[in-house]
Design an enzyme around this catalytic site. Sequence first.
Site, short mmCIF file in Angstrom:
data_model
loop_
_atom_site.label_atom_id
_atom_site.label_comp_id
_atom_site.label_asym_id
_atom_site.label_seq_id
_atom_site.Cartn_x
_atom_site.Cartn_y
_atom_site.Cartn_z
N GLY A 36 20.93 9.25 18.13
CA GLY A 36 20.01 8.51 17.29
C GLY A 36 20.62 8.31 15.91
O GLY A 36 21.42 9.15 15.46
N GLN A 84 20.81 6.48 7.06
CA GLN A 84 21.97 7.37 7.18
C GLN A 84 23.29 6.65 6.90
O GLN A 84 24.32 7.30 6.76
CB GLN A 84 22.02 7.99 8.58
CG GLN A 84 20.93 9.02 8.80
CD GLN A 84 20.99 9.60 10.19
OE1 GLN A 84 20.48 9.02 11.13
NE2 GLN A 84 21.63 10.74 10.35
N HIS A 105 13.62 10.46 8.95
CA HIS A 105 14.69 9.88 8.12
C HIS A 105 14.15 8.71 7.29
O HIS A 105 14.52 8.55 6.13
CB HIS A 105 15.84 9.37 8.99
CG HIS A 105 16.88 10.41 9.31
ND1 HIS A 105 17.58 11.08 8.34
CD2 HIS A 105 17.35 10.88 10.50
CE1 HIS A 105 18.43 11.92 8.92
NE2 HIS A 105 18.31 11.83 10.22
N CYS A 111 21.81 16.87 13.42
CA CYS A 111 21.68 15.60 12.72
C CYS A 111 23.08 15.14 12.32
O CYS A 111 23.87 15.96 11.83
CB CYS A 111 20.80 15.79 11.48
SG CYS A 111 20.61 14.29 10.50
N LEU A 112 23.38 13.87 12.53
CA LEU A 112 24.72 13.37 12.18
C LEU A 112 25.00 13.49 10.69
O LEU A 112 26.15 13.50 10.28
CB LEU A 112 24.87 11.91 12.64
CG LEU A 112 24.88 11.70 14.16
CD1 LEU A 112 24.98 10.20 14.47
CD2 LEU A 112 26.03 12.45 14.81
N HIS A 152 12.29 12.61 14.71
CA HIS A 152 13.44 12.90 13.83
C HIS A 152 13.83 11.65 13.04
O HIS A 152 14.04 11.72 11.82
CB HIS A 152 14.60 13.39 14.72
CG HIS A 152 15.87 13.71 13.99
ND1 HIS A 152 16.41 14.98 13.97
CD2 HIS A 152 16.72 12.93 13.28
CE1 HIS A 152 17.53 14.96 13.26
NE2 HIS A 152 17.74 13.73 12.83
N GLU A 153 13.89 10.51 13.73
CA GLU A 153 14.33 9.28 13.06
C GLU A 153 13.26 8.75 12.10
O GLU A 153 13.59 8.27 11.01
CB GLU A 153 14.72 8.22 14.08
CG GLU A 153 15.85 8.62 15.04
CD GLU A 153 17.11 9.13 14.36
OE1 GLU A 153 17.39 8.73 13.21
OE2 GLU A 153 17.82 9.96 14.97
ZN ZN Z 1 19.25 12.93 11.64
#
Ligand code: ZN
Length: 162
Positions: free
Chosen positions: A45, A50, A133, A87-88, A129-130
């Site tokens: 995701g 991000q 963000h 998380c990236l 989660h997204e």
């Molecule tokens: Zn994330």
Amino acid sequence: MILTIRKFGDPVLKEKCNRINNLDCNFAGLVKNLADTMYNAPGIGLAASQVGILERLFICDLGDGLQVYVNAKIVATEGEDMNEEGCLSIPNIRVPVKRAKKVKITALNANGKKVTFVAEDLLAHVIQHEVDHLNGVLVLDKTDTENRRRALEELREHVQID
Ligand code: ZN
């Protein structure tokens, strides 16, 4: 095109994203770049914020194809689940996060068509989660004090913020 994923410590990750009012001619290109970036990472995701774009857009792929969510909104939740999330933007860190087991979501898809559906389990977690963000919220804000402390310690030791 692979974009630079902003890392923990970058103030852009704390910003609230803006609603998208129309899917203009740049939209498809942006989605393609987000997808290239997510698959390259690799991750399941990625939210536009991000990569420094403060718009309410995220993508995900749980192995069954790319999904695109514009102006996604969680309108109902059910149940509770605890799971380890990464998380990236916070590489090599996983923390336990409490999520709803099921979410009802409304969004626009990649074609600008309104969709409403119920997601469960992993997809429900990824969506939550997204959406976090999009509101400037990271998993470290959602975990307990002890895990947050441990994660921050590890980040200080191993991660270079660039
Ligand atoms: Zn994330």
